[in-house]
Motif scaffolding. Structure first.
Motif, PDB file in Angstrom:
ATOM      1  N   SER A  64     -74.211  -4.100  -5.091  1.00 23.48           N
ATOM      2  CA  SER A  64     -73.959  -4.292  -6.522  1.00 23.48           C
ATOM      3  C   SER A  64     -73.302  -3.038  -7.084  1.00 23.48           C
ATOM      4  N   GLY A  65     -72.783  -3.156  -8.302  1.00 25.42           N
ATOM      5  CA  GLY A  65     -72.127  -2.012  -8.926  1.00 25.42           C
ATOM      6  C   GLY A  65     -73.034  -0.795  -9.020  1.00 25.42           C
ATOM      7  N   GLY A  66     -74.269  -1.021  -9.434  1.00 20.46           N
ATOM      8  CA  GLY A  66     -75.211   0.085  -9.585  1.00 20.46           C
ATOM      9  C   GLY A  66     -75.510   0.758  -8.258  1.00 20.46           C
ATOM     10  N   GLN A  67     -75.618  -0.080  -7.212  1.00 23.68           N
ATOM     11  CA  GLN A  67     -75.870   0.487  -5.884  1.00 23.68           C
ATOM     12  C   GLN A  67     -74.670   1.290  -5.406  1.00 23.68           C
ATOM     13  N   LYS A  68     -73.462   0.745  -5.637  1.00 25.22           N
ATOM     14  CA  LYS A  68     -72.250   1.469  -5.222  1.00 25.22           C
ATOM     15  C   LYS A  68     -72.182   2.819  -5.929  1.00 25.22           C
ATOM     16  N   GLN A  69     -72.540   2.805  -7.214  1.00 21.24           N
ATOM     17  CA  GLN A  69     -72.435   4.047  -7.964  1.00 21.24           C
ATOM     18  C   GLN A  69     -73.454   5.075  -7.442  1.00 21.24           C
ATOM     19  N   ARG A  70     -74.616   4.613  -7.021  1.00 15.49           N
ATOM     20  CA  ARG A  70     -75.587   5.546  -6.463  1.00 15.49           C
ATOM     21  C   ARG A  70     -75.075   6.127  -5.142  1.00 15.49           C
ATOM     22  N   VAL A  71     -74.392   5.282  -4.350  1.00 16.02           N
ATOM     23  CA  VAL A  71     -73.802   5.792  -3.102  1.00 16.02           C
ATOM     24  C   VAL A  71     -72.729   6.836  -3.434  1.00 16.02           C
ATOM     25  N   ALA A  72     -71.932   6.554  -4.472  1.00 12.64           N
ATOM     26  CA  ALA A  72     -70.878   7.498  -4.843  1.00 12.64           C
ATOM     27  C   ALA A  72     -71.485   8.852  -5.230  1.00 12.64           C
ATOM     28  N   ILE A  73     -72.633   8.817  -5.877  1.00 17.83           N
ATOM     29  CA  ILE A  73     -73.303  10.074  -6.244  1.00 17.83           C
ATOM     30  C   ILE A  73     -73.752  10.806  -4.983  1.00 17.83           C
ATOM     31  N   VAL A  74     -74.333  10.057  -4.055  1.00 20.75           N
ATOM     32  CA  VAL A  74     -74.771  10.658  -2.793  1.00 20.75           C
ATOM     33  C   VAL A  74     -73.574  11.247  -2.038  1.00 20.75           C
ATOM     34  N   ARG A  75     -72.463  10.507  -2.046  1.00 23.23           N
ATOM     35  CA  ARG A  75     -71.261  10.966  -1.339  1.00 23.23           C
ATOM     36  C   ARG A  75     -70.791  12.308  -1.906  1.00 23.23           C
ATOM     37  N   ALA A  76     -70.954  12.486  -3.210  1.00 27.12           N
ATOM     38  CA  ALA A  76     -70.570  13.765  -3.818  1.00 27.12           C
ATOM     39  C   ALA A  76     -71.623  14.843  -3.522  1.00 27.12           C
ATOM     40  N   LEU A  77     -72.901  14.455  -3.565  1.00 27.72           N
ATOM     41  CA  LEU A  77     -73.976  15.444  -3.413  1.00 27.72           C
ATOM     42  C   LEU A  77     -74.039  16.067  -2.025  1.00 27.72           C
ATOM     43  N   ILE A  78     -73.690  15.287  -1.011  1.00 32.42           N
ATOM     44  CA  ILE A  78     -73.864  15.789   0.352  1.00 32.42           C
ATOM     45  C   ILE A  78     -72.950  16.981   0.624  1.00 32.42           C
ATOM     46  N   MET A  79     -71.919  17.147  -0.219  1.00 26.14           N
ATOM     47  CA  MET A  79     -71.023  18.296  -0.055  1.00 26.14           C
ATOM     48  C   MET A  79     -71.623  19.560  -0.684  1.00 26.14           C
ATOM     49  N   HIS A  80     -72.809  19.445  -1.285  1.00 29.41           N
ATOM     50  CA  HIS A  80     -73.451  20.562  -1.974  1.00 29.41           C
ATOM     51  C   HIS A  80     -72.526  21.206  -2.994  1.00 29.41           C
ATOM     52  N   PRO A  81     -72.003  20.415  -3.920  1.00 28.90           N
ATOM     53  CA  PRO A  81     -71.094  20.988  -4.911  1.00 28.90           C
ATOM     54  C   PRO A  81     -71.844  21.917  -5.852  1.00 28.90           C
ATOM     55  N   GLU A  82     -71.110  22.864  -6.396  1.00 32.69           N
ATOM     56  CA  GLU A  82     -71.751  23.769  -7.347  1.00 32.69           C
ATOM     57  C   GLU A  82     -71.841  23.132  -8.712  1.00 32.69           C
ATOM     58  N   ILE A  83     -70.893  22.213  -8.963  1.00 30.13           N
ATOM     59  CA  ILE A  83     -70.930  21.494 -10.237  1.00 30.13           C
ATOM     60  C   ILE A  83     -70.566  20.045  -9.977  1.00 30.13           C
ATOM     61  N   LEU A  84     -71.179  19.164 -10.756  1.00 31.89           N
ATOM     62  CA  LEU A  84     -70.933  17.738 -10.589  1.00 31.89           C
ATOM     63  C   LEU A  84     -70.258  17.216 -11.859  1.00 31.89           C
ATOM     64  N   LEU A  85     -69.139  16.522 -11.680  1.00 29.12           N
ATOM     65  CA  LEU A  85     -68.445  15.935 -12.816  1.00 29.12           C
ATOM     66  C   LEU A  85     -68.709  14.432 -12.803  1.00 29.12           C
ATOM     67  N   LEU A  86     -69.248  13.899 -13.875  1.00 30.97           N
ATOM     68  CA  LEU A  86     -69.531  12.472 -13.930  1.00 30.97           C
ATOM     69  C   LEU A  86     -68.666  11.838 -15.018  1.00 30.97           C
ATOM     70  N   ASP A  87     -67.764  10.980 -14.602  1.00 29.05           N
ATOM     71  CA  ASP A  87     -66.800  10.417 -15.544  1.00 29.05           C
ATOM     72  C   ASP A  87     -67.168   8.984 -15.912  1.00 29.05           C
ATOM     73  N   GLU A  88     -67.894   8.820 -17.002  1.00 24.43           N
ATOM     74  CA  GLU A  88     -68.311   7.494 -17.475  1.00 24.43           C
ATOM     75  C   GLU A  88     -68.846   6.630 -16.348  1.00 24.43           C
ATOM     76  N   ILE A  89     -69.829   7.161 -15.640  1.00 29.85           N
ATOM     77  CA  ILE A  89     -70.250   6.490 -14.412  1.00 29.85           C
ATOM     78  C   ILE A  89     -70.992   5.187 -14.649  1.00 29.85           C
ATOM     79  N   THR A  90     -71.363   4.897 -15.883  1.00 32.08           N
ATOM     80  CA  THR A  90     -72.050   3.619 -16.105  1.00 32.08           C
ATOM     81  C   THR A  90     -71.192   2.640 -16.893  1.00 32.08           C
ATOM     82  N   ALA A  91     -69.961   3.021 -17.204  1.00 34.43           N
ATOM     83  CA  ALA A  91     -69.141   2.192 -18.091  1.00 34.43           C
ATOM     84  C   ALA A  91     -68.789   0.840 -17.482  1.00 34.43           C
ATOM     85  N   ALA A  92     -68.740   0.772 -16.138  1.00 32.24           N
ATOM     86  CA  ALA A  92     -68.349  -0.488 -15.506  1.00 32.24           C
ATOM     87  C   ALA A  92     -69.553  -1.305 -15.059  1.00 32.24           C
ATOM     88  N   LEU A  93     -70.752  -0.867 -15.443  1.00 33.11           N
ATOM     89  CA  LEU A  93     -71.957  -1.519 -14.917  1.00 33.11           C
ATOM     90  C   LEU A  93     -72.577  -2.492 -15.909  1.00 33.11           C
TER      91      LEU A  93
END
Lengths: 246, 219
Positions: free
Chosen positions: A142-171
Motif C-alpha cells: 500500500s502507499g503507506g507501506q511504500k512510504q515507510r520503505v522509502a524512509i528505511v531506504r534513506a535511513l540505512i545510509m545513515h544520513p546526517e539530515i533527512l529531508l521529507l517532502d510532503e511524504i503523506t500528501a499522496a496517502l
C-alpha cells in the motif's frame, strides 16, 4: 560552538524569469526538526530539492557541515549520501524487491558487505513493521507501506539530515498516521530533519521550529511551534492557518 | 499435391533453414549490441557520438534492406571492399535492425520517469550507477515486447538474402520452382519452414516478457 548542520545562505532559485526562492537564509542545527509550511507553489519543495542539489541554483549557497552542496560539484554524490530524502510519491525501484530497494545504495554506494547491510536493513524494516514483506515487490504494498520503505531506504545510509517532502500528501488518510508515527519516532531519537508538510497537527507535534514560507520568502519563523499555531504573529500566516479550519 | 516431391525436397529445406537461422541470429546479436550502444549514446546525450548515431539510424531506417544488401555486395567491391554473401547478410541485417533496436530501447529508457533518477541520486548514487542499476533494467523490461517484434521482423527479412545468392529458404524455394515447376508444393513448404523458424521465437518471447516484467507488472 557552532551547532549548525545545514546552512542555507542567500539562496536564489529561478526558472527563467520566474523567481521561486529569493535571498533565502535558513539554518538547521544538529538534532533539530524544522518544519516548513506554506501555500502551494510557495517554493517549499524547491527548497528541499535545492538542499539535495537536485536543482541548479542561481545564487547563494547551501552548506552541509561547511561543505558546499551543488549540482556541479564533482563530489555531489558523496555529499548526497549525507542527505537523505523521501519524496511525496515514494519512488521505490519497481523492479526490485523491498529488501533489494533498501540494500541497493548501501551495497553499491557505500560498498558495505551484504550480510552487515542486510542485518541492518531487516532491523529497520522490522522497526517500521515491514520485515515480513522483504521479498515482495513495491506494487504489492500500500502507499503507506511504500512510504515507510522509502524512509528505511534513506535511513540505512545513515544520513546526517533527512529531508521529507510532503511524504503523506499522496496517502489515504488512514495511512497518514502510520507514516507520521515513524517520523515522530525518528524525531525522538534525535534525527535532524527538514520537513515540508501540509499536516498541521503533525507539524505542531514534531517541530522544534516552524518556518512559514510564501512567495519565495520566509514570512515568519518561530521556535515556539505551539504558540505559532495558536497565534501566529503575521497576518499572512494567520490567513494561511485559517484555511485548514472547517 | 505431390508428396513424393515434397519428401525429396525436405533435406534441401532443412539445410536452407540451418543457414537462414545461423545468419539470422548473428544479425540479431549484432543488432542488439548496436541497439544498446546507440540507445545509451542517445539517452546520455554523449556529445558528437549522438549525432553520428542519429545519422546512422536515419540512414538505415529509411532505406530498404534489399538496397543495403546490394550496396554491400555489389557496390563496395567496386572500391575494393569485397565481402562474402554471408558477411554481407549478417552486416546488412545487423545494421538495419540495429537502428530499430536502438529506437525501441531508447523509447524504453525515456519512459522511465525522471523522479526515479532523482530518488536514486538522492541516495548518493553516481550517474553511471543510477543508469546501470535503476534505469536500464526497467527500460529493458519495458522494451521486451518491441524487441521481440524486431527479432521476428529481422528473421523474416532474411528472405531478401536470395538476391545475393545466399542459399536461404527463399532461394531454395525459388530454385526448386525454377527446376521442377512444383509451385504449390515448394511454396507450401516455404511457409511451413518460416513458421518452424519463427513460432518458437514468438513463444520464447512471450515467456521472456512474462519473466522480465513480473517484478513491475505482476504475474
Amino acid at each position: 560552538m557552532d551547532n549548525a548542520l545545514l546552512r542555507i545562505e542567500h539562496l536564489h532559485k529561478a526558472y527563467g524569469p520566474h523567481v521561486v526562492l529569493e535571498d533565502l537564509d535558513l539554518t538547521v542545527d544538529r538534532g533539530e526538526v524544522v518544519v516548513v509550511i506554506g501555500p502551494s507553489g510557495c517554493g517549499k519543495s524547491t527548497l528541499l530539492r535545492c538542499v539535495n542539489a537536485l536543482e541548479d541554483i542561481q545564487g547563494g549557497r547551501v552548506l552541509l557541515d561547511g561543505e558546499s552542496v551543488s549540482r556541479q560539484a564533482k563530489d555531489v554524490a558523496r555529499l548526497r549520501q549525507k542527505i537523505g530524502m523521501v519524496f511525496q510519491s515514494y519512488d521505490l525501484f519497481p523492479h526490485k524487491t523491498i529488501l533489494e530497494n533498501v540494500l541497493l545504495a548501501p551495497m553499491k554506494v557505500q560498498k558495505r558487505p551484504r550480510a552487515e547491510a542486510e542485518a541492518e536493513a531487516m532491523e529497520l524494516l522490522d522497526r517500521v513493521g515491514l520485515a515480513d514483506r522483504r521479498d515482495d515487490y513495491p506494487r504489492q504494498l500500500s502507499g503507506g507501506q511504500k512510504q515507510r520503505v522509502a524512509i528505511v531506504r534513506a535511513l540505512i545510509m545513515h544520513p546526517e539530515i533527512l529531508l521529507l517532502d510532503e511524504i503523506t500528501a499522496a496517502l489515504d488518510p488512514e495511512m497518514v498516521h502510520e507514516v507520521l508515527q515513524v517520523v515522530l519516532g525518528l524525531a525522538k531519537s534525535g534525527s535532524t530533519m527538514l520537513i515540508v508538510t501540509h499536516e498541521m497537527a503533525f507539524a505542531r507535534a514534531i517541530a522544534d521550529r516552524v518556518v512559514f514560507l510564501e512567495g519565495g520568502h520566509i514570512v515568519e519563523e518561530s521556535r515556539e511551534p505551539k504558540a505559532f499555531f495558536d497565534k501566529p504573529a503575521t497576518e499572512r500566516a494567520r490567513q494561511f492557518l485559517r484555511t485548514f479550519e472547517y | 499435391m505431390d508428396f513424393e516431391a515434397i519428401r525429396s525436397y525436405l533435406p534441401l529445406y532443412w539445410d536452407a533453414l540451418g543457414l537462414t537461422v545461423r545468419i539470422g541470429w548473428q544479425g540479431v546479436a549484432l543488432a542488439l549490441a548496436l541497439g544498446v550502444l546507440c540507445a545509451v549514446t542517445l539517452h546520455l546525450r554523449l556529445p558528437v557520438l549522438r549525432r553520428l548515431v542519429a545519422g546512422y539510424i536515419e540512414l538505415f531506417r529509411n532505406t530498404p534492406l534489399l538496397v543495403q544488401l546490394f550496396f554491400l555486395y555489389f557496390a563496395l567491391p567496386k572500391i575494393g571492399l569485397r565481402m562474402s554473401p554471408a558477411v554481407c547478410g549478417v552486416l546488412g541485417l545487423g545494421l538495419l535492425c540495429g537502428a530499430y533496436m536502438a529506437e525501441t530501447i531508447r523509447s524504453g529508457l525515456e519512459s522511465i520517469p525522471p523522479i526515479q533518477t532523482e530518488s536514486a541520486q538522492s541516495l548518493g548514487m553516481t550517474r553511471m550507477q543510477v543508469f546501470c542499476h535503476v534505469i536500464l533494467p526497467q527500460a529493458v523490461s519495458r522494451s521486451v515486447p518491441g524487441l521481440v517484434a524486431n527479432v521476428i521482423f529481422l528473421l523474416k527479412e532474411t528472405s531478401v538474402f536470395s538476391t545475393v545468392s545466399l542459399m536461404d529458404l527463399m532461394f531454395t524455394a525459388k530454385d526448386l520452382i525454377g527446376m521442377y515447376a512444383k509451385t504449390m508444393e515448394c511454396l507450401t513448404l516455404l511457409v511451413v519452414f518460416y513458421l518452424i523458424m519463427l513460432l518458437p521465437v514468438s513463444v520464447l518471447g512471450s515467456l521472456l516478457e512474462r519473466r522480465l516484467r513480473h517484478a513491475e507488472f505482476g504475474p
